[in-house]
Every structure is written in C-alpha cells, then in structure tokens.
Design an enzyme around this catalytic site. Structure first.
Site, PDB file in Angstrom:
ATOM      1  N   LYS A 116       0.804  -1.220   0.000  1.00  0.00           N
ATOM      2  CA  LYS A 116       0.000   0.000   0.000  1.00  0.00           C
ATOM      3  C   LYS A 116       0.838   1.272   0.000  1.00  0.00           C
ATOM      4  O   LYS A 116       0.437   2.275  -0.573  1.00  0.00           O
ATOM      5  CB  LYS A 116      -0.977  -0.030   1.178  1.00  0.00           C
ATOM      6  CG  LYS A 116      -2.028  -1.131   0.957  1.00  0.00           C
ATOM      7  CD  LYS A 116      -2.729  -1.547   2.218  1.00  0.00           C
ATOM      8  CE  LYS A 116      -3.664  -0.476   2.708  1.00  0.00           C
ATOM      9  NZ  LYS A 116      -4.683  -1.021   3.621  1.00  0.00           N
ATOM     10  N   LYS A 200      -2.937  11.030   7.292  1.00  0.00           N
ATOM     11  CA  LYS A 200      -3.899  11.873   7.996  1.00  0.00           C
ATOM     12  C   LYS A 200      -5.151  11.031   8.208  1.00  0.00           C
ATOM     13  O   LYS A 200      -5.574  10.313   7.315  1.00  0.00           O
ATOM     14  CB  LYS A 200      -4.217  13.083   7.117  1.00  0.00           C
ATOM     15  CG  LYS A 200      -5.395  13.905   7.565  1.00  0.00           C
ATOM     16  CD  LYS A 200      -4.924  15.235   8.139  1.00  0.00           C
ATOM     17  CE  LYS A 200      -6.039  15.902   8.926  1.00  0.00           C
ATOM     18  NZ  LYS A 200      -5.647  16.179  10.313  1.00  0.00           N
ATOM     19  N   HIS A 207     -16.439   6.095   1.974  1.00  0.00           N
ATOM     20  CA  HIS A 207     -15.552   5.194   1.236  1.00  0.00           C
ATOM     21  C   HIS A 207     -16.217   4.967  -0.122  1.00  0.00           C
ATOM     22  O   HIS A 207     -17.290   4.381  -0.202  1.00  0.00           O
ATOM     23  CB  HIS A 207     -15.393   3.866   1.987  1.00  0.00           C
ATOM     24  CG  HIS A 207     -14.644   2.823   1.204  1.00  0.00           C
ATOM     25  ND1 HIS A 207     -13.440   2.299   1.609  1.00  0.00           N
ATOM     26  CD2 HIS A 207     -14.934   2.212   0.030  1.00  0.00           C
ATOM     27  CE1 HIS A 207     -13.021   1.419   0.712  1.00  0.00           C
ATOM     28  NE2 HIS A 207     -13.917   1.342  -0.252  1.00  0.00           N
ATOM     29  N   LYS A 235     -16.545  -3.877   5.061  1.00  0.00           N
ATOM     30  CA  LYS A 235     -17.798  -3.482   4.416  1.00  0.00           C
ATOM     31  C   LYS A 235     -18.941  -4.427   4.763  1.00  0.00           C
ATOM     32  O   LYS A 235     -18.752  -5.632   4.867  1.00  0.00           O
ATOM     33  CB  LYS A 235     -17.600  -3.470   2.898  1.00  0.00           C
ATOM     34  CG  LYS A 235     -16.531  -2.483   2.465  1.00  0.00           C
ATOM     35  CD  LYS A 235     -15.997  -2.815   1.079  1.00  0.00           C
ATOM     36  CE  LYS A 235     -14.751  -1.973   0.796  1.00  0.00           C
ATOM     37  NZ  LYS A 235     -14.020  -2.472  -0.378  1.00  0.00           N
ATOM     38  N   GLU A 272      -9.793   2.408  -4.484  1.00  0.00           N
ATOM     39  CA  GLU A 272     -10.558   2.878  -3.331  1.00  0.00           C
ATOM     40  C   GLU A 272     -10.146   4.299  -2.961  1.00  0.00           C
ATOM     41  O   GLU A 272      -8.958   4.620  -2.955  1.00  0.00           O
ATOM     42  CB  GLU A 272     -10.335   1.942  -2.138  1.00  0.00           C
ATOM     43  CG  GLU A 272     -10.777   0.518  -2.444  1.00  0.00           C
ATOM     44  CD  GLU A 272     -10.836  -0.387  -1.217  1.00  0.00           C
ATOM     45  OE1 GLU A 272     -11.651  -1.318  -1.217  1.00  0.00           O
ATOM     46  OE2 GLU A 272     -10.055  -0.158  -0.265  1.00  0.00           O
ATOM     47  N   GLU A 285      -6.137   2.840  -1.776  1.00  0.00           N
ATOM     48  CA  GLU A 285      -5.486   1.612  -2.238  1.00  0.00           C
ATOM     49  C   GLU A 285      -6.204   1.064  -3.461  1.00  0.00           C
ATOM     50  O   GLU A 285      -7.314   1.476  -3.769  1.00  0.00           O
ATOM     51  CB  GLU A 285      -5.450   0.538  -1.136  1.00  0.00           C
ATOM     52  CG  GLU A 285      -6.803  -0.008  -0.766  1.00  0.00           C
ATOM     53  CD  GLU A 285      -6.711  -1.350  -0.027  1.00  0.00           C
ATOM     54  OE1 GLU A 285      -5.699  -2.060  -0.152  1.00  0.00           O
ATOM     55  OE2 GLU A 285      -7.677  -1.697   0.667  1.00  0.00           O
ATOM     56  N   ASN A 287      -7.398  -2.622  -5.200  1.00  0.00           N
ATOM     57  CA  ASN A 287      -7.547  -4.065  -5.074  1.00  0.00           C
ATOM     58  C   ASN A 287      -7.491  -4.676  -6.467  1.00  0.00           C
ATOM     59  O   ASN A 287      -8.314  -4.363  -7.325  1.00  0.00           O
ATOM     60  CB  ASN A 287      -8.857  -4.416  -4.381  1.00  0.00           C
ATOM     61  CG  ASN A 287      -8.816  -4.017  -2.921  1.00  0.00           C
ATOM     62  OD1 ASN A 287      -7.810  -4.240  -2.236  1.00  0.00           O
ATOM     63  ND2 ASN A 287      -9.871  -3.401  -2.444  1.00  0.00           N
ATOM     64  N   ARG A 289      -8.268  -7.381  -8.051  1.00  0.00           N
ATOM     65  CA  ARG A 289      -9.041  -8.627  -8.099  1.00  0.00           C
ATOM     66  C   ARG A 289     -10.525  -8.275  -8.233  1.00  0.00           C
ATOM     67  O   ARG A 289     -10.898  -7.117  -8.136  1.00  0.00           O
ATOM     68  CB  ARG A 289      -8.835  -9.402  -6.808  1.00  0.00           C
ATOM     69  CG  ARG A 289      -9.172  -8.540  -5.596  1.00  0.00           C
ATOM     70  CD  ARG A 289      -9.140  -9.328  -4.305  1.00  0.00           C
ATOM     71  NE  ARG A 289      -9.012  -8.494  -3.141  1.00  0.00           N
ATOM     72  CZ  ARG A 289      -9.982  -7.820  -2.554  1.00  0.00           C
ATOM     73  NH1 ARG A 289     -11.221  -7.848  -3.047  1.00  0.00           N
ATOM     74  NH2 ARG A 289      -9.767  -7.065  -1.490  1.00  0.00           N
ATOM     75  N   VAL A 292     -15.962  -8.599  -3.519  1.00  0.00           N
ATOM     76  CA  VAL A 292     -17.233  -9.126  -3.015  1.00  0.00           C
ATOM     77  C   VAL A 292     -18.410  -8.309  -3.570  1.00  0.00           C
ATOM     78  O   VAL A 292     -19.425  -8.859  -3.995  1.00  0.00           O
ATOM     79  CB  VAL A 292     -17.254  -9.083  -1.464  1.00  0.00           C
ATOM     80  CG1 VAL A 292     -18.607  -9.529  -0.928  1.00  0.00           C
ATOM     81  CG2 VAL A 292     -16.142  -9.938  -0.882  1.00  0.00           C
TER      82      VAL A 292
END
Ligand code: ADP
Length: 446
Positions: A116, A200, A207, A235, A272, A285, A287, A289, A292
C-alpha cells in the site's frame, strides 16, 4: 476462450465463477478442502478435486496441490476469486511457468499495488491525490515529524495490510511512539511484514471506490460504489452509484482511469478512495481482483465483470467502450454474514436448517447456502449476498426491505446480519444518504 478453468476458491465466489464459466462454455474444476466437500460450488462444477484438510494453509493456500490439480485436470486457466491467492504475484508466475493462465492482473500489476505504501507513490506519480501522509516509516522520529506537519489525528497502516486489520488511529503526539511500535508488531504478526506508514485520519469520510477494467492497453471505468457502511473497517452494505455530486463522480472516475492506465492495468480492479465532507477525494489503495461487492456494479451497468475477466485473460481484449457503459438506476448489496450483530459481529456457526432466499423483480442472490448446509468454522463468515436493483435509491431501499423481509436463514443458534440490515435500511440518516465510515458506530450503537 479457455477450455477448462480451475477455480481456486470457495463459497459464493466459487459459485459465481462456475456460473460465468458455464455461460461462456468453459468447463469448471472446483478445488476444495475436506470441509467443503459438500458445498454448492463443488456440487455444481463440472469437476471437483480435494486439495487438503480444512485449514486454508493446507488447502486454499496450498500452491503445490492447486497446481497439481490444474495439471491433472488439464485446466488451461485458474480463476482465484478474492482472498486466498487472488493477489499473490508469485502464484500467478508459477502457474504461468506451467502454461496455465492466471485470470487476473499481471504479476507486475500485483506487485506494484499489493504494497500500500508503494501504491501511494504510484498514485502520486500518476497525478492522483492521496491522503496526506508518508512512505514506509523508518523511525518513530520520522512519524512524529510527519504527524506534526500533517496534524492529528493520524492513522498508522500496515503496508501489507488488508481486511481492515492492523490500523491504529492516534490523536496526540504522546500516544504516537507506542502506537508505532505496536502497529509494527501487529503488522509483523498478521502479514509477516512489519512495514507501516502514516496517513492523515480523515474524519467522517465516505468510502467510494471505482471499478475499472483494463486489457493492458485500454482502461474503462464502470462507475463507483459507496461502501461506507462498515463494521471494524470492513464493508457490510454497498451501493452503486454513490450519492456524490456529478462533478465529484467525474473527478473520481477520471482519477481511477488515469492511475490504471499509468500502470497498463489488466483485468478487473478497484481503486478505493476516501471522500471528505467538502467532496475532496483521496486514493487509499487498489484491489487487483474481483471484489465481493462487484454485483452492484453489474446491476447498474449490465456488464458481467467475471466474464470480462475471462475474455481479457484469454487475450480477447477489452470490448467495452467508455461511452457505452451507462450507470442506470440504483443497486444495493447486503452481505449476509454468519455473525451476531448484538455481540459485536462475533462469528456464529452451525447447521442451516432453513434457507429461503428472496426473488422477484430486481432481486439477485449470490450464495452457496442450501438447506442442511453445515457452516464450516475455518473460513470467513460470508453466507451470501442479497442484491437489488431499482430505478432510484429510494425504490432500491424499498426493494431491499421487501427482499430481506422474505429471506429466511435459520438454524439452531445461528445468527446472521439480516436483522441488522433491516435496521440500517430503516435509519433516517441512511435513507437520506448521510452515510460515512463511522455510520454504524455513530448511528447504530443503541
Ligand atoms: P484494508 O486494505 O485493510 O481494507 P483500507 O486502506 O482499504 O484497508 O481502509 C479500510 C477502511 O479503513 C476505509 O474504508 C476507511 O473506513 C478506513 N480508513 C483507512 N484509511 C483511513 C484514513 N486515512 N482516514 C480515515 N479512515 C481511514
């Protein structure tokens, strides 16, 4: 297109991939642990191979056994789903050496974004805003200096982190030294890598994440999902699109495409972001892939993301054009977990005696449950996902209330998140879109 795909996963996502494969005319082989021998993906796949005992270390993370299963069954591709080996670059390389295609990003993509702290640096290079913060921390002194400059509160995060684990919020300088030492120790224990960085702490953010598809050259976005309803940074309920103003949506999706193009991203991926009250957005970050919550995006765009992953991996390139990807209506997903919401979402296990999933207009259920299914205690608590689509957010909320009203997942001692979702859907703040990552703590604590 591939002839046979090996699915290196379990539960609802394994089933999701079996279904995509069947529609594409690809045979499926599901590998499974001893504990999952009677699971629905195993029963519905064309072939199944047991790869080890219940413990994930010895089965779903057992690379030699999975690779042997691929060779023995003659699979020409592996879909890793999410979790387990989905973001393991070494696994992707190993199977490629045996002529098996990894349905996902390139190992380089995964390496660049898997860490990350490195992902933050790449985002900055691409001109995408990140939360003010540091690279990997070398010392406590560096953390103190950075925090003094950025201003408290700050959050310490593991470079190798995931699943909402290993994060620490620090409010004052005197708490920082201890927090740094503890965070490093936790990161080492949880992820085998003590590296941490500092950001921070954004107060009351949303999100919001952007779905992208790339083929190594072109990249398109499929709009965004709001995943602010979280417990312990994980989540619970997601929706698409967000309720953000159009210009913020345009900014976010544009930034996501810019970053994904910068690294010649291939396959489905999610960028994200945290969005503050003023509509400023910060990348946190990526992901690399399928996620869900991908079905809410499928519901508003009509695109089968898993099928697109197959096509891209098979070298068919990206067929979709940005102008054809239209965000239509509103979709909501409720994660049905075997957890007790009244006991801080503690996992609950048992036998499922009755399952009755909802149906009707605009309702989709992705679940591996069936009546008589024994929930194994070795894996995560996700039992399935109820997803609804309707013409707008208010209609989608009503439809989800109707759908969850029909749902029955019962067994001796079994607790699920269904009653909790019903309360969220009834909450006045939720209904008017006043949702932030602290929603559950702040609005649902009684
Ligand atoms: P993970 O990979 O463990 O899921 P993320 O970086 O995606 O970690 O963060 C997960 C959640 O943690 C976010 O959705 C948000 O709720 C919270 N979070 C992470 N970074 C910050 C930050 N800088 N400020 C406030 N909340 C944060």
């Amino acid at each position: 297109m591939f002839k046979k795909v090996l699915i290196a996963n379990r539960g609802e996502i394994a089933l999701r991939i079996v279904r995509a494969a069947r529609e594409l005319g690809v045979r499926s082989v599901v590998v499974h642990s001893e504990a999952d021998a009677d699971s629905l993906p195993v029963l519905l796949a064309d072939e199944a191979i047991c790869i080890g005992p219940a413990s994930a270390q010895q089965s779903y993370l057992n690379i030699p056994n999975i690779l042997s299963a691929a060779i023995i069954s003659g699979a020409d591709a592996i879909h890793p789903g999410y979790g387990f080996l989905a973001e393991n670059a070494q696994f992707a390389e190993m199977i490629a050496e045996h002529g098996v295609t990894f349905i996902g990003p390139t190992p380089e993509n995964m390496r660049m974004l898997g860490d990350k702290a490195t992902a933050r640096r790449i985002a900055r290079e691409a001109g995408v805003p990140v939360v003010p913060g540091t690279d990997a921390l070398e010392s406590v002194a560096e953390a103190l200096a950075a925090a003094a400059q950025i201003g408290y509160p700050v959050i310490l995060k593991a470079s190798a982190g995931g699943g909402g684990r290993g994060m620490r919020v620090v409010h004052t300088p005197d708490g920082l030294e201890n927090a740094v030492l503890q965070a490093k120790e936790e990161a080492r224990a949880a992820f085998g890598n003590p590296e941490i960085y500092l950001e921070k702490y954004v107060e009351e953010p949303k999100h919001v994440e952007v779905q992208v598809l790339g083929d190594g050259k072109k990249v398109v976005h499929l709009w965004e999902r709001d995943c602010s309803i979280q417990r312990r940074h994980q989540k619970l309920l997601e929706e698409a699109p967000s309720t953000l103003p159009q210009e913020v949506r345009r900014g976010l999706t544009g930034a996501a495409v810019k970053l994904a193009k910068h690294i010649n991203y291939q396959s489905a991926g999610t960028l994200e972001f945290l969005v503050d009250r003023e509509g400023n957005y910060y990348f946190i970050e990526m992901n690399t892939r399928i996620q869900v919550e991908h079905p809410v995006t499928e519901m508003i765009t009509g695109v089968d993301l898993v099928a697109e992953q197959f096509r891209i991996a098979a070298g068919e390139g990206l067929r979709l054009k940005q102008k054809d990807i239209i965000s239509r209506g509103h979709a909501i997903e409720a994660r049905i977990n075997a957890e007790d919401p009244d006991r801080n979402f503690r996992p609950s296990i048992g036998k499922v005696e009755t399952v009755l999933w909802p149906g009707g207009t605009g309702v989709r259920v992705d679940s591996h449950l069936y009546t008589g299914y024994e929930i194994p205690s070795h894996y995560d608590s996700l039992l399935g996902k109820v997803i609804v689509w309707a013409e707008d957010r208010q209609a989608a909320i009503k439809r989800m209330q109707r759908a969850l009203g029909e749902a029955v997942v019962d067994g001796p001692g079994l607790k699920t998140t269904i009653p909790f979702h019903k309360k969220v859907l009834d909450n006045a703040f939720f209904r008017r879109g006043a949702i932030y990552t602290n929603f559950i703590a702040r609005r649902m604590s009684e």
